[in-house]
Enzyme design. Structure first.
Site, mmCIF file in Angstrom:
data_model
loop_
_atom_site.group_PDB
_atom_site.id
_atom_site.type_symbol
_atom_site.label_atom_id
_atom_site.label_comp_id
_atom_site.label_asym_id
_atom_site.label_seq_id
_atom_site.Cartn_x
_atom_site.Cartn_y
_atom_site.Cartn_z
ATOM 1 C CG ASP A 117 -2.248 0.937 1.811
ATOM 2 O OD1 ASP A 117 -2.362 0.832 0.127
ATOM 3 O OD2 ASP A 117 -2.632 1.535 1.976
ATOM 4 C CG HIS A 124 -4.016 10.955 2.891
ATOM 5 N ND1 HIS A 124 -5.073 11.499 3.345
ATOM 6 C CD2 HIS A 124 -3.044 9.955 3.231
ATOM 7 C CE1 HIS A 124 -4.675 9.847 4.596
ATOM 8 N NE2 HIS A 124 -3.293 9.412 4.230
ATOM 9 C CD GLU A 191 -5.426 4.906 4.813
ATOM 10 O OE1 GLU A 191 -4.845 4.557 3.768
ATOM 11 O OE2 GLU A 191 -4.972 5.734 5.800
ATOM 12 C CD GLU A 193 -5.009 3.273 0.376
ATOM 13 O OE1 GLU A 193 -4.455 2.466 -0.994
ATOM 14 O OE2 GLU A 193 -5.255 2.892 1.274
ATOM 15 C CG ASP A 225 -5.402 1.058 4.055
ATOM 16 O OD1 ASP A 225 -5.216 -0.690 4.601
ATOM 17 O OD2 ASP A 225 -4.534 1.300 4.311
ATOM 18 N NE ARG A 229 -6.747 6.615 9.848
ATOM 19 C CZ ARG A 229 -6.191 6.945 9.076
ATOM 20 N NH1 ARG A 229 -4.747 6.446 8.500
ATOM 21 N NH2 ARG A 229 -6.590 7.257 7.809
ATOM 22 C CD GLN A 232 -2.183 4.486 10.637
ATOM 23 O OE1 GLN A 232 -3.242 4.631 10.766
ATOM 24 N NE2 GLN A 232 -0.530 4.769 9.815
ATOM 25 C CE LYS A 245 -2.557 2.728 6.941
ATOM 26 N NZ LYS A 245 -3.661 3.496 6.286
ATOM 27 C CB THR A 249 -7.604 -4.908 2.952
ATOM 28 O OG1 THR A 249 -5.544 -4.466 3.777
ATOM 29 C CG2 THR A 249 -7.554 -3.716 2.018
ATOM 30 C CD GLU A 352 -7.251 12.961 4.522
ATOM 31 O OE1 GLU A 352 -6.237 13.858 3.935
ATOM 32 O OE2 GLU A 352 -6.974 11.909 3.986
#
Length: 403
Positions: A117, A124, A191, A193, A225, A229, A232, A245, A249, A352
């Protein structure tokens, strides 16, 4: 009306024909299919019925044999499928091989080999830098404009759209906490993607140049993904993402061949730093894709990230991840990284959209900062095609459940 007379302008018309793997109702057998409107054509059975030399590649329970067959086979099969669903004389033969989407079970369309990834959106990356390194003179890390940053993920937890996502547990430690604690993630995120699917392998020790992208990559799909948080944030120094992560997925059940997206090719954003020769795409064909992504939370659209803004292209990512001699395998999957545009409405993650939980989203079913159990996230997308028609990408959806 025959099932392959799709309405004019349908994003899944004969101009598209994405590949998947399905089981008809009441059957446990899997077979390769192509989507046409709201139906699925049994591609293997059609190839056998029409005497195609590629029947052996299509009458399989996975896309991997077709992926490995190479670009000439990909083009030949696509031309044949387009003709089969467009020529009236084939309708009597193909009609019994068409299944309503609502009557089939869709499976992970290929056996995933490796999963990588990336982190290719400047918008971002700058948003993340502003949130977590506000004192820095530059919101980007020093290497960001020189190479596509990435991490190696866990292929065994790549799941097909519609699979529930179990909230992960792990170690968490907020800055004010004296010691880490263990428990379910309280800051579960998404996420938005795009994933790229490798078909033709490469030899170990032999890098794949930018010009080799179309010879090795079969197609693309939407990818979520999922990210914990809080897990992480505690684990990522110094080696990057790991358990935050690797729990899940999600990918679409449909892989759109690159040949269906020729009209969507666009130049990437202007480069602001000189690139080393193996990444310099100034003389290559346009490496970006104009994909319009939509992200919905519990049926309410919260973001519309534009893929055309991605700084690093899929060809550059492929070149970078093999430049050290790492080999490609059939079924390798690599993600673009979170797709985010310059405006708030175009941000591809809740991190975000809520600015790290500071600004809750106001939704009809309540406020959200990060995901709650029972939340359903759905991503859809389309790309411009020839003559103004849209090319649809298969959706990717997942529901959060507790352990």
């Amino acid at each position: 009306m025959p099932p392959f007379d799709v309405p004019e302008g349908d994003p899944f018309g004969p101009h598209n024909l994405p590949y998947g793997v399905f089981s008809p109702v009441g059957s446990a057998e899997r077979t390769v299919g192509v989507r046409l409107g709201d139906h699925v054509l049994d591609a293997g059975a059609a190839a056998l019925a029409l005497g195609s030399p590629y029947a052996e590649l299509l009458a399989r329970p996975t896309l991997n044999p077709l992926l490995a067959a190479g670009r000439t086979a990909w083009s030949d099969v696509r031309r044949a499928l387009t003709a089969w669903v467009s020529v009236p004389s084939h309708r009597e033969t193909l009609a019994p091989l068409m299944y309503p989407l609502s009557s089939v079970t869709l499976h992970l369309p290929f056996e995933v080999a490796d999963y990588v990834d990336f982190y290719a959106s400047e918008n971002h990356a700058r948003n993340v830098g502003r949130m977590f390194r506000p004192e820095a003179a530059d919101s980007l890390t020093p290497n960001w404009k020189h190479l596509p940053i990435g991490y190696h993920g866990r292929s065994g937890t790549v799941v097909v759209s519609g699979t529930d996502v179990v909230r992960p547990s792990g170690q968490r430690k907020a800055p004010a906490d004296a010691a880490p604690a263990f428990g379910p993630s309280a800051r579960l995120d998404i996420e938005a993607e795009v994933g790229f699917v490798v078909g033709v392998p490469s030899a170990m020790g032999t890098p794949v140049p930018l010009s080799g992208f179309r010879d090795h990559v079969f197609g693309l799909c939407l990818l979520n993904d999922w990210s914990a948080r809080d897990i992480q944030a505690w684990e990522y120094v110094p080696l990057g993402p790991f358990l935050g992560k690797s729990f899940a997925t999600s990918v679409s059940a449909w892989i759109t061949p690159l040949d269906a997206l020729d009209e969507a090719r666009v130049a990437p954003p202007g480069r602001t730093h000189p690139l080393l020769p193996y990444l310099d795409d100034a003389e290559e064909e346009p490496g970006g894709y104009d994909l319009r992504i939509s992200v919905a939370l519990n049926g309410h659209v919260v973001a519309e990230p534009p893929f055309s803004t991605m700084y690093w292209t899929a060809a550059q990512q492929l070149a970078h991840m093999t430049v050290n001699g790492a080999s490609l395998r059939t079924g390798d999957l690599y993600g673009s990284g979170t797709v985010s545009g310059p405006t708030e409405r175009e941000r591809g993650s809740l991190l975000e959209l809520t600015w790290n939980g500071r600004d809750a989203l106001e939704l009809p079913d309540g406020k959200r900062t990060f995901l709650e159990d029972g939340d359903v996230v759905t991503m859809t997308a389309w790309a411009p095609g020839a003559g103004g028609v849209r090319v649809g990408l298969g959706e990717v959806t997942g529901r959060v459940v507790s352990r």
